[in-house]
Structure formats: structure tokens, C-alpha cells
Design an enzyme around this catalytic site. Structure first.
Site, short mmCIF file in Angstrom:
data_model
loop_
_atom_site.label_atom_id
_atom_site.label_comp_id
_atom_site.label_asym_id
_atom_site.label_seq_id
_atom_site.Cartn_x
_atom_site.Cartn_y
_atom_site.Cartn_z
N ASP A 183 -4.32 -3.68 8.89
CA ASP A 183 -3.01 -3.70 8.22
C ASP A 183 -2.54 -2.31 7.82
O ASP A 183 -1.43 -2.15 7.30
CB ASP A 183 -3.03 -4.65 7.00
CG ASP A 183 -4.12 -4.34 6.00
OD1 ASP A 183 -5.20 -3.88 6.41
OD2 ASP A 183 -3.90 -4.56 4.79
N HIS A 207 1.04 -4.19 -1.64
CA HIS A 207 -0.11 -4.78 -0.94
C HIS A 207 -0.45 -6.16 -1.51
O HIS A 207 -1.60 -6.50 -1.74
CB HIS A 207 -1.33 -3.84 -1.04
CG HIS A 207 -2.38 -4.10 0.01
ND1 HIS A 207 -3.38 -5.03 -0.15
CD2 HIS A 207 -2.58 -3.56 1.24
CE1 HIS A 207 -4.16 -5.03 0.91
NE2 HIS A 207 -3.70 -4.15 1.78
ZN LIG Z 1 -5.00 -3.46 3.27
ZN LIG Z 2 -8.36 -2.52 3.49
#
Ligand SMILES: [Zn+2]
Ligand SMILES: [Zn+2]
Length: 282
Positions: free
Chosen positions: A42, A246
């Protein structure tokens, strides 16, 4: 994306990055440096697509990618396979994620790494403007007619000596330069007070807040932070403003995380897609 006086720095490059840059009309062709916090998908799956697009757009300038040394091993074979005719150079700039080091410096700005605590080696990035020279007062120049050499020395803090041998202290003939601004980006990490000294007094802190505090045990286990923990770091470091991000996809209403953080550190905002924040002096 950080815009520092029209120099563009991309920090992490997840799968959707290129799409978001296009949607929000950000001139991604101007990116010169990319900083990758760690090698989880990610945070880096978007690189090959972005590089390929930059090639199709005819970019000529080198693209510098600062990351864990392993990124080159992963990305170079993809470049060799998919981007054979790339019209620009991809320069890998590896750093040791275990220690804090200055990994980038130009005449206005410096970037240093902030070792974090995550499941794989991870760093945050601290962007700091460099102090400008002192400003020489116009009346002084008018009256004393110093030479160019003397002016340059005074800008760096030197005192002035008149022809009669009288010393005029620097503070009397100069004004302070504008204060410097700073920005710290910290993701992914479990709660770690070890970073507080390094990010002390930054103007803006981005800190991950994957979970809410009722999931603190899961946060600890997966090496992530809760919103309350992100805000606690912001408060201890006495930063100017906190941006949290996040978020786990389980949170349909992000106000749960925002309100949790705000109870500890009131000047908190959600770093949602497309939002623009100015880095103001705290
Ligand atoms: Zn991450
Ligand atoms: Zn990570």
C-alpha cells in the site's frame, strides 16, 4: 505530495496514487524525488505505473527514488521488462532504515529519516526548510557603504568594523531571517515515543491512525497506531497541527477517529483524499 516552493516531493506511492494525482490535477510530471517509507504494497504498488506513465509523457529528467535498499531488487526487473525504452533515468537512492540520516538536501530544504516501529523496516520523513541568511538593514548599507564581501559576511552573522576601527555588532545591522517551516510524515508505526524528540515542534505532523482506541490491542499486534496514540505523540512533540490518515477500511465514519484524536490534541484534521493543507508556522 509535498509542494515546497514549487518543488514537488511524492511521499509513498500506493496503487491509487496516479489516479488521485490526475483527478486532483496535480502536475505529477514535476515530481523529482519520491520517498518510500517502507516496502508494504500500500506504500509502493503505484511506482511502476507512475514511472511508465512518466515515460509515455516523454519525461527527460532523472527520477530519484529514496527507499530501503530492497526496492531496487523488486523494481528493477519490472523496469527492465515493462519500461525498456524509458526516456529518463530512475535513480535508486537507498538508505539504512535503522538510523536517522539526512537523505536529501538542496539550498532550501533538507529531508531526514525518522526510524519507526513497524513489522518491516520503516521510516518517517522530516522535511525542514533551511534557514535563510540574515537580512542586512538598508540604512546601514546606505550609511557605511560596505563592500560586497563584507555584506556576504554580515548576512552570515559577522559584525562590521568601520574604517575608524569601531565594531558594530551584527544584531544592530541585520534583521532575523524568516522562521523556518517543517513537516514530519510518520506512517506506518506502532505507538513509539522514541520519535518525539526528533519531531519536536514541527509545524505539521502527519501520523497514521489506523484504528480507534478500542482496538489498541490489534494496533499493537499489527504495529499500527490508534487515533488517540497519534494525538498523544502530537501533544508530546508540541507540534502545530496534526493530520491523521491510513485509516482502516472498517471505519465508514472517520469522525470516530477524528473526535478521538481531538480529545487529546485539538488541532487535528483528517488527511482525506484531495485535501490541501498549508504548512503554517506554529
Ligand atoms: Zn500501510
Ligand atoms: Zn505497513
Amino acid at each position: 505530495m509535498l509542494n515546497a516552493s514549487e518543488r514537488f516531493f511524492l511521499i509513498d506511492c500506493g496503487e491509487g496514487t496516479q489516479k488521485q494525482l490526475r483527478v486532483h490535477k496535480i502536475r505529477f510530471t514535476k515530481i523529482e524525488h519520491v520517498f518510500i517509507s517502507h516496502l508494504h504494497g500500500d506504500h509502493c504498488f503505484g511506482l511502476i505505473g507512475l514511472i511508465s506513465s512518466l515515460g509515455l509523457l516523454g519525461r527527460k529528467a532523472a527520477l530519484h527514488i529514496h527507499s530501503h535498499p530492497d526496492l531496487e531488487k523488486i523494481l528493477q526487473p519490472q523496469l527492465d521488462f515493462f519500461c525498456k525504452e524509458l526516456p529518463f533515468e530512475v535513480k535508486f537512492e537507498p538508505f539504512n532504515p535503522k538510523e536517522s540520516t539526512v537523505i536529501y538536501s538542496d539550498k532550501n530544504l533538507e529531508v531526514e529519516t525518522i526510524p519507526l516501529r513497524h513489522r518491516v523496516p520503516t521510516v518517517g520523513f522530516l522535511f525542514k526548510e533551511k534557514p535563510e541568511d540574515r537580512k542586512v538593514k538598508k540604512e546601514f548599507v546606505f550609511i557605511h557603504q560596505p563592500s560586497i564581501r563584507e555584506i556576504l559576511d554580515i548576512k552570515k552573522g559577522a559584525d562590521y568594523h568601520t574604517k575608524d576601527g569601531i565594531r558594530i555588532p551584527n544584531a544592530q545591522i541585520t534583521n532575523n531571517p524568516p522562521p523556518i517551516r517543517s513537516y514530519a510524515f510518520c506512517t506506518d508505526t506502532k505507538y513509539t515515543e522514541g520519535i518525539v524528540d526528533q519531531i519536536k515542534n514541527v509545524d505539521v505532523l502527519y501520523h497514521e491512525a489506523t484504528f480507534s482506541k478500542d482496538m489498541a490491542a490489534l494496533a499493537k499486534k499489527t504495529y499500527h497506531s490508534t487515533a488517540e496514540q497519534a494525538a498523544t505523540i502530537a501533544r508530546k512533540a508540541e507540534v502545530g497541527e496534526l493530520l491523521i490518515g491510513h485509516f482502516s477500511s472498517r471505519y465508514k465514519d472517520l469522525n470516530v477517529l477524528l473526535n478521538e484524536a481531538k480529545t487529546v490534541f485539538s488541532n487535528t484534521s483528517l488527511a482525506e483524499e484531495g485535501r490541501v493543507f498549508n504548512i503554517l508556522l506554529k
